[in-house]
Design a protein around this motif. Structure first.
Motif, PDB file in Angstrom:
ATOM      1  N   SER A  64       0.845  -1.197   0.000  1.00 46.05           N
ATOM      2  CA  SER A  64       0.000   0.000   0.000  1.00 46.05           C
ATOM      3  C   SER A  64       0.880   1.247   0.000  1.00 46.05           C
ATOM      4  N   ASP A  65       0.256   2.379  -0.297  1.00 46.05           N
ATOM      5  CA  ASP A  65       0.968   3.651  -0.278  1.00 46.05           C
ATOM      6  C   ASP A  65       1.503   3.942   1.127  1.00 46.05           C
ATOM      7  N   ALA A  66       0.724   3.595   2.163  1.00 44.86           N
ATOM      8  CA  ALA A  66       1.161   3.830   3.549  1.00 44.86           C
ATOM      9  C   ALA A  66       2.415   3.013   3.877  1.00 44.86           C
ATOM     10  N   VAL A  67       2.481   1.784   3.396  1.00 43.34           N
ATOM     11  CA  VAL A  67       3.660   0.940   3.632  1.00 43.34           C
ATOM     12  C   VAL A  67       4.876   1.546   2.927  1.00 43.34           C
ATOM     13  N   LEU A  68       4.685   2.038   1.706  1.00 46.74           N
ATOM     14  CA  LEU A  68       5.793   2.665   0.984  1.00 46.74           C
ATOM     15  C   LEU A  68       6.264   3.912   1.723  1.00 46.74           C
ATOM     16  N   ARG A  69       5.355   4.730   2.222  1.00 46.54           N
ATOM     17  CA  ARG A  69       5.747   5.940   2.948  1.00 46.54           C
ATOM     18  C   ARG A  69       6.493   5.579   4.237  1.00 46.54           C
ATOM     19  N   ASN A  70       6.065   4.523   4.933  1.00 43.39           N
ATOM     20  CA  ASN A  70       6.791   4.065   6.133  1.00 43.39           C
ATOM     21  C   ASN A  70       8.192   3.596   5.763  1.00 43.39           C
ATOM     22  N   ALA A  71       8.302   2.881   4.651  1.00 40.43           N
ATOM     23  CA  ALA A  71       9.625   2.424   4.190  1.00 40.43           C
ATOM     24  C   ALA A  71      10.513   3.617   3.867  1.00 40.43           C
ATOM     25  N   LEU A  72       9.953   4.636   3.229  1.00 45.58           N
ATOM     26  CA  LEU A  72      10.719   5.851   2.936  1.00 45.58           C
ATOM     27  C   LEU A  72      11.257   6.483   4.212  1.00 45.58           C
ATOM     28  N   THR A  73      10.434   6.533   5.231  1.00 42.95           N
ATOM     29  CA  THR A  73      10.867   7.091   6.519  1.00 42.95           C
ATOM     30  C   THR A  73      12.039   6.301   7.079  1.00 42.95           C
ATOM     31  N   LYS A  74      11.987   4.979   6.981  1.00 35.80           N
ATOM     32  CA  LYS A  74      13.071   4.125   7.482  1.00 35.80           C
ATOM     33  C   LYS A  74      14.341   4.290   6.640  1.00 35.80           C
ATOM     34  N   ILE A  75      14.172   4.430   5.341  1.00 36.63           N
ATOM     35  CA  ILE A  75      15.322   4.611   4.445  1.00 36.63           C
ATOM     36  C   ILE A  75      16.009   5.943   4.733  1.00 36.63           C
ATOM     37  N   VAL A  76      15.215   6.984   4.972  1.00 36.23           N
ATOM     38  CA  VAL A  76      15.777   8.298   5.331  1.00 36.23           C
ATOM     39  C   VAL A  76      16.474   8.207   6.686  1.00 36.23           C
ATOM     40  N   ALA A  77      15.850   7.544   7.650  1.00 34.88           N
ATOM     41  CA  ALA A  77      16.450   7.407   8.985  1.00 34.88           C
ATOM     42  C   ALA A  77      17.770   6.652   8.932  1.00 34.88           C
ATOM     43  N   ALA A  78      17.906   5.708   7.991  1.00 35.54           N
ATOM     44  CA  ALA A  78      19.150   4.944   7.845  1.00 35.54           C
ATOM     45  C   ALA A  78      20.229   5.741   7.129  1.00 35.54           C
ATOM     46  N   GLY A  79      19.867   6.921   6.594  1.00 34.17           N
ATOM     47  CA  GLY A  79      20.851   7.751   5.911  1.00 34.17           C
ATOM     48  C   GLY A  79      21.092   7.381   4.456  1.00 34.17           C
ATOM     49  N   ILE A  80      20.273   6.497   3.918  1.00 34.27           N
ATOM     50  CA  ILE A  80      20.433   6.089   2.522  1.00 34.27           C
ATOM     51  C   ILE A  80      19.886   7.176   1.598  1.00 34.27           C
ATOM     52  N   HIS A 121      18.289  11.295   1.670  1.00 34.48           N
ATOM     53  CA  HIS A 121      18.162  12.541   2.429  1.00 34.48           C
ATOM     54  C   HIS A 121      16.967  13.285   1.846  1.00 34.48           C
ATOM     55  N   ARG A 122      16.018  13.642   2.706  1.00 34.08           N
ATOM     56  CA  ARG A 122      14.831  14.354   2.239  1.00 34.08           C
ATOM     57  C   ARG A 122      15.221  15.797   1.936  1.00 34.08           C
ATOM     58  N   GLU A 123      15.210  16.160   0.656  1.00 34.27           N
ATOM     59  CA  GLU A 123      15.589  17.504   0.222  1.00 34.27           C
ATOM     60  C   GLU A 123      14.414  18.469   0.323  1.00 34.27           C
ATOM     61  N   ASP A 124      13.246  17.994  -0.047  1.00 31.74           N
ATOM     62  CA  ASP A 124      12.046  18.829  -0.089  1.00 31.74           C
ATOM     63  C   ASP A 124      10.853  17.874  -0.102  1.00 31.74           C
ATOM     64  N   THR A 125       9.667  18.417  -0.141  1.00 35.88           N
ATOM     65  CA  THR A 125       8.487  17.572  -0.212  1.00 35.88           C
ATOM     66  C   THR A 125       8.590  16.671  -1.440  1.00 35.88           C
ATOM     67  N   ASN A 126       8.504  15.383  -1.222  1.00 35.38           N
ATOM     68  CA  ASN A 126       8.530  14.372  -2.293  1.00 35.38           C
ATOM     69  C   ASN A 126       9.836  14.323  -3.087  1.00 35.38           C
ATOM     70  N   THR A 127      10.897  14.913  -2.578  1.00 36.30           N
ATOM     71  CA  THR A 127      12.184  14.906  -3.275  1.00 36.30           C
ATOM     72  C   THR A 127      13.266  14.389  -2.335  1.00 36.30           C
ATOM     73  N   TYR A 128      13.994  13.387  -2.800  1.00 35.14           N
ATOM     74  CA  TYR A 128      15.009  12.732  -1.982  1.00 35.14           C
ATOM     75  C   TYR A 128      16.337  12.709  -2.727  1.00 35.14           C
ATOM     76  N   LEU A 129      17.413  12.974  -2.009  1.00 35.85           N
ATOM     77  CA  LEU A 129      18.760  12.851  -2.540  1.00 35.85           C
ATOM     78  C   LEU A 129      19.307  11.520  -2.054  1.00 35.85           C
ATOM     79  N   VAL A 130      19.739  10.675  -2.984  1.00 36.46           N
ATOM     80  CA  VAL A 130      20.258   9.346  -2.658  1.00 36.46           C
ATOM     81  C   VAL A 130      21.755   9.470  -2.385  1.00 36.46           C
ATOM     82  N   ASP A 131      22.215   8.844  -1.300  1.00 40.19           N
ATOM     83  CA  ASP A 131      23.638   8.876  -0.944  1.00 40.19           C
ATOM     84  C   ASP A 131      24.455   8.275  -2.087  1.00 40.19           C
TER      85      ASP A 131
END
Length: 163
Positions: A94-110, A112-122
């Motif tokens: 589900s979309d909620a599961v994907l958003r939770n996974a995103l939170t975990k991926i950001v927390a692991a430092g993989i 970096h949340r740059e802006d709303t819906n935009t992520y910089l990958v290490d």
């Protein structure tokens, strides 16, 4: 199935102009043609960083791979609501599961949340494109500072700074 490495055809021309004591100009040209292997654009994962990925909860890895496949050549992932929902559906979550996974991926430092819906990958973990560009992105990423502070009530404040 292995694919053949492409060869890049290069031409080198050296033009030499000489002026003698009387002011006469002579010009000579030497053209050399050669080829070298060219590495195609790629996405690489470095083995030393696998430990960081292995700490991810079960099920996050398939989401991580789906997200990384959307990474552009500047190491950014932009997820509109539509793209995020399509990615979740392709992973069978589900979309909620994907958003939770995103939170975990950001927390692991993989990511970096740059802006709303935009992520910089290490770029030390995942990188896409020409090697010379990846080296520049890694240098720039190393100058990124992430600070997480907690107040006495446990409220978290996250800030980042790019030198």
């Amino acid at each position: 199935m292995a694919t053949a490495t492409k060869r890049k055809r290069l031409i080198k021309e050296i033009v030499e102009k000489r002026v003698d004591g009387e002011g006469n100009v002579t010009e000579s040209s030497n053209i050399t043609e050669f080829s070298r292997n060219s590495e195609p654009n790629f996405i690489k994962l470095y083995l030393e960083d696998l430990a960081r990925l292995q700490s991810m909860p079960k099920g996050v890895s398939s989401i991580l791979w789906a997200l990384v496949s959307r990474m552009d050549y500047e190491n950014y992932i932009t997820l509109s609501a539509v793209i995020r929902k399509r990615t979740a559906a392709s992973c069978g979550v589900s979309d909620a599961v994907l958003r939770n996974a995103l939170t975990k991926i950001v927390a692991a430092g993989i990511f970096h949340r740059e802006d709303t819906n935009t992520y910089l990958v290490d770029p030390a973990i995942f990188a896409k494109g020409a090697w010379s560009d990846i080296v520049k992105r890694r240098d720039r990423y190393e100058k990124l500072t992430l600070t997480i502070k907690y107040d006495v009530h446990g409220k978290r404040e996250i800030s980042s700074f790019l030198e």
